[in-house]
Scaffold this motif. Structure first.
Motif, PDB file in Angstrom:
ATOM      1  N   ILE A 133       0.871  -1.172   0.000  1.00 39.84           N
ATOM      2  CA  ILE A 133       0.000   0.000   0.000  1.00 39.84           C
ATOM      3  C   ILE A 133       0.907   1.219   0.000  1.00 39.84           C
ATOM      4  O   ILE A 133       1.807   1.331   0.825  1.00 39.84           O
ATOM      5  CB  ILE A 133      -0.937   0.027   1.233  1.00 39.84           C
ATOM      6  CG1 ILE A 133      -1.932  -1.141   1.178  1.00 39.84           C
ATOM      7  CG2 ILE A 133      -1.666   1.366   1.323  1.00 39.84           C
ATOM      8  CD1 ILE A 133      -2.875  -1.214   2.355  1.00 39.84           C
ATOM      9  N   ARG A 134       0.685   2.099  -0.968  1.00 35.52           N
ATOM     10  CA  ARG A 134       1.448   3.352  -1.054  1.00 35.52           C
ATOM     11  C   ARG A 134       0.460   4.481  -1.293  1.00 35.52           C
ATOM     12  O   ARG A 134      -0.491   4.316  -2.054  1.00 35.52           O
ATOM     13  CB  ARG A 134       2.475   3.304  -2.184  1.00 35.52           C
ATOM     14  CG  ARG A 134       3.541   2.240  -1.992  1.00 35.52           C
ATOM     15  CD  ARG A 134       4.682   2.396  -2.969  1.00 35.52           C
ATOM     16  NE  ARG A 134       5.448   3.607  -2.740  1.00 35.52           N
ATOM     17  CZ  ARG A 134       6.453   3.720  -1.856  1.00 35.52           C
ATOM     18  NH1 ARG A 134       6.804   2.697  -1.128  1.00 35.52           N
ATOM     19  NH2 ARG A 134       7.106   4.861  -1.716  1.00 35.52           N
ATOM     20  N   GLU A 135       0.706   5.614  -0.653  1.00 35.76           N
ATOM     21  CA  GLU A 135      -0.159   6.778  -0.837  1.00 35.76           C
ATOM     22  C   GLU A 135       0.657   8.046  -0.659  1.00 35.76           C
ATOM     23  O   GLU A 135       1.676   8.044   0.039  1.00 35.76           O
ATOM     24  CB  GLU A 135      -1.299   6.782   0.203  1.00 35.76           C
ATOM     25  CG  GLU A 135      -2.388   5.763  -0.028  1.00 35.76           C
ATOM     26  CD  GLU A 135      -3.249   6.027  -1.255  1.00 35.76           C
ATOM     27  OE1 GLU A 135      -3.348   7.193  -1.710  1.00 35.76           O
ATOM     28  OE2 GLU A 135      -3.819   5.059  -1.771  1.00 35.76           O
ATOM     29  N   ASP A 136       0.181   9.124  -1.270  1.00 31.04           N
ATOM     30  CA  ASP A 136       0.811  10.436  -1.057  1.00 31.04           C
ATOM     31  C   ASP A 136       0.448  10.940   0.334  1.00 31.04           C
ATOM     32  O   ASP A 136      -0.728  10.935   0.715  1.00 31.04           O
ATOM     33  CB  ASP A 136       0.324  11.441  -2.103  1.00 31.04           C
ATOM     34  CG  ASP A 136       0.987  11.225  -3.462  1.00 31.04           C
ATOM     35  OD1 ASP A 136       1.956  10.445  -3.521  1.00 31.04           O
ATOM     36  OD2 ASP A 136       0.540  11.843  -4.437  1.00 31.04           O
ATOM     37  N   VAL A 137       1.477  11.353   1.069  1.00 29.14           N
ATOM     38  CA  VAL A 137       1.309  11.869   2.422  1.00 29.14           C
ATOM     39  C   VAL A 137       1.957  13.244   2.474  1.00 29.14           C
ATOM     40  O   VAL A 137       3.054  13.442   1.938  1.00 29.14           O
ATOM     41  CB  VAL A 137       1.971  10.929   3.465  1.00 29.14           C
ATOM     42  CG1 VAL A 137       1.925  11.512   4.859  1.00 29.14           C
ATOM     43  CG2 VAL A 137       1.304   9.557   3.441  1.00 29.14           C
TER      44      VAL A 137
END
Length: 194
Positions: free
Chosen positions: A114-118
């Motif tokens: 799981i990867r997301e912009d933070v």
């Protein structure tokens, strides 16, 4: 020795970690094992809660990010923190966060695939101790600050997904449930909640 990485859903990941002193048992071996575990799972940072220890300890190697950047990436952007750091942080506490928040695509060894912009601050000033228990106060910026803030979240019982909108977290609920249940395959050892 490579240690298993604690998976999302394990209670230690939500615990605020405690400060330690130099009498903590086998600290040198633990730090060496954390480096080995981090490199063995292709991480750039690792916090003690991720190896099932509720202590304020994390390791960061942002230097490898710069080592693996190609020339094109280096030219595209100015990196104030190049060439990065390789450092141990014990009993870290944030003094100040500064600068504009900026987005970067993050992942976590405890929340694989799981990867997301933070969004995180450009700079962080930390008070911490090194592995010899010498006290430091230092300001970090750029990608190094981001890795430090990500690992710092771990010792405060937070995860990168806590920075996402409720809608984004709701959309990834099934993936998170699969991780908690152990229904995921990674190329490193994991410790799943019981």
């Amino acid at each position: 020795m490579i240690l298993p990485i604690v998976a999302y859903g394990h209670p230690v990941l939500r615990k605020v970690a405690r400060d330690i002193d130099n009498s903590y048992p086998d600290l040198d071996k633990l730090i060496a094992d954390m480096w080995e575990t981090m490199y063995g799972s292709n991480g750039v940072g690792l916090a003690a809660p991720q190896i099932n220890r509720d202590i304020r300890l994390f390791v960061v190697d942002s230097a490898q990010i710069f080592e693996h950047m190609d020339e094109e990436e280096r030219k595209e952007e100015d990196y104030p923190d190049a060439p990065g750091v390789k450092q141990v942080f014990i009993n870290a506490h944030i003094v100040e966060e500064a600068g504009d928040d900026w987005a970067y695509n993050e992942g976590c060894l405890s929340i694989p695939k799981i990867r997301e912009d933070v969004y995180r601050a450009e700079e962080v000033t930390l008070r911490y101790m090194d592995e010899q228990f010498n006290e430091h106060e230092q300001t970090f910026s750029g990608i190094t600050a981001r890795v430090i803030l990500h690992e710092y979240d771990h010792i405060d019982g937070k995860l990168f997904i806590d920075h996402l909108t409720p809608l984004k977290r709701k959309l990834m609920k099934r993936k998170l449930d699969d991780i908690t249940k152990g229904n995921i395959r990674v190329d490193y050892k994991m410790l799943f909640p019981k």
